[in-house]
Design an enzyme around this catalytic site. Sequence first.
Site, PDB file in Angstrom:
ATOM      1  N   SER A 105       0.811  -1.210   0.000  1.00 32.40           N
ATOM      2  CA  SER A 105       0.000   0.000   0.000  1.00 32.40           C
ATOM      3  C   SER A 105       0.851   1.270   0.000  1.00 32.40           C
ATOM      4  CB  SER A 105      -0.959  -0.038   1.193  1.00 32.40           C
ATOM      5  OG  SER A 105      -1.906   0.974   1.144  1.00 32.40           O
ATOM      6  N   ASP A 245      -1.136   1.258  -4.033  1.00 33.36           N
ATOM      7  CA  ASP A 245      -1.889   0.162  -4.631  1.00 33.36           C
ATOM      8  C   ASP A 245      -3.264   0.592  -5.136  1.00 33.36           C
ATOM      9  OD1 ASP A 245      -3.096   0.394  -2.094  1.00 33.36           O
ATOM     10  OD2 ASP A 245      -3.528  -1.743  -1.985  1.00 33.36           O
ATOM     11  N   ASP A 247      -6.052   1.764  -3.635  1.00 31.83           N
ATOM     12  CA  ASP A 247      -7.330   1.553  -2.957  1.00 31.83           C
ATOM     13  C   ASP A 247      -7.760   2.751  -2.122  1.00 31.83           C
ATOM     14  OD1 ASP A 247      -5.565   1.283  -0.852  1.00 31.83           O
ATOM     15  OD2 ASP A 247      -6.240  -0.707  -0.230  1.00 31.83           O
TER      16      ASP A 247
END
Length: 449
Positions: A105, A245, A247
């Site tokens: 992330s 990533d 999200d």
Amino acid sequence: MKRLFGTDGVRGKAGVYPLDHETVARLGAALVRAMRGESTMEGRALRFIIGRDTRESGDWIEREIARGVHAEGATISTAGVIPTPATAYITRALGFDAGLVISASHNPFEDNGIKVFSGRGEKFTETLERHVESIMADTSWSVPGGGLPPVDRTEVASAYIGHTKRALPDPRRVAGLKLAIDTANGATTTVAPRLFRELGFDVTVMGDRPDGRNINLDAGSTHPERLAALVRDGGHRMGVAFDGDGDRAIFVDHEGRIVDGDAVMLMCARHMEAQGRLNGDAIVATVMSNIGLEIALRESGIELVRCPVGDKYVMEEMVKRGLSLGGEQSGHVIFSEHLFTGDGIATALNVLRTMAETGRELADLASELVAYPQVLLNVRVKEKKELASVPAIADAMDRIERRLAGQGRLLVRYSGTEPLLRVMIEGKDQGEIQRWAREIADRVKEHLG
């Protein structure tokens, strides 16, 4: 039994346990064994799909997972570099039994991680995670050695882009809007510029030169300062910063001011409520969301349901209650009609939809959130003791909570992925809450640091 899974999958430094070569291969095999026990499709080989971000360690981790998966008789293919939510969508839409994401992330490139989505496109439950851990704890088995050939490639980006575009039903209403995006030298570099240009935006892109080591480096949702300057100086109407990533997303209004997940949830919740699209007249947010969000939602007749930190907990609460919207202050926002996981690109499209359908600018919409002053300190710890067992820390927390009663919040919790204790205080007086947060932090350093 040693825990492998934290709040967002398996995390660590690439090459070091639990992300050393052999443990990664055993994890791939254990996932197959665990899912084989859950599967109702006896005799059929399980099918897996992998997506990853741009970290240099992603390629060998992908191959080691595949070694373990193949050893157990399952099949696996890779989508290459794509956002985490793309893997979640493709897993469900193309009928894979599970989707695996290789990413850490917003963390530095030296770190990496593995998280798993079920065939429904939802993050693995803790029950399944514990099952995998129990299989891993059995030292009587191992994965056969062998080479690490490349994993078969499957092109899925177009399917994800087609699905995600539906979050903005009528792009003509914002056609030509001058938009700046920061793809954090990460996973969204492969899809975000293409998607926004295909929708007709005038797009300026930064953070789109990944080299395996520059993911999140002074870029993306945790470092939006350069994007803010670009938006302000370049005459853009809005900026969007994704994390490594893809999200989560943090926004910048036309004057260069940062707009976080709390403000996004408020503007989208109110707009969805007005259109009759907000199921249950409630949204889910974590304990980290500002008390100002709770107050503003209450004024609109919308309930705020709190849950622990982590978008998987947001998702679980949304599913349990049948709700449409939930998220985190950090920019993870879930729209259940799109996916049951955070998606930065879909969040951006929902913000643009709200702007288009209300005729208001982002700065105007975001101004409706009156956030209480908040202090967040991260303290590195050597051990994660129960805080109630450390009198000096517990006494300070108790006294400060009494002082805040009804006028703010104190939240002290350990990070699920790092050796950190997070101290968060909200209250009316910035100086006062800073002193209190520092007091707790100092006591934590003394007794646990």
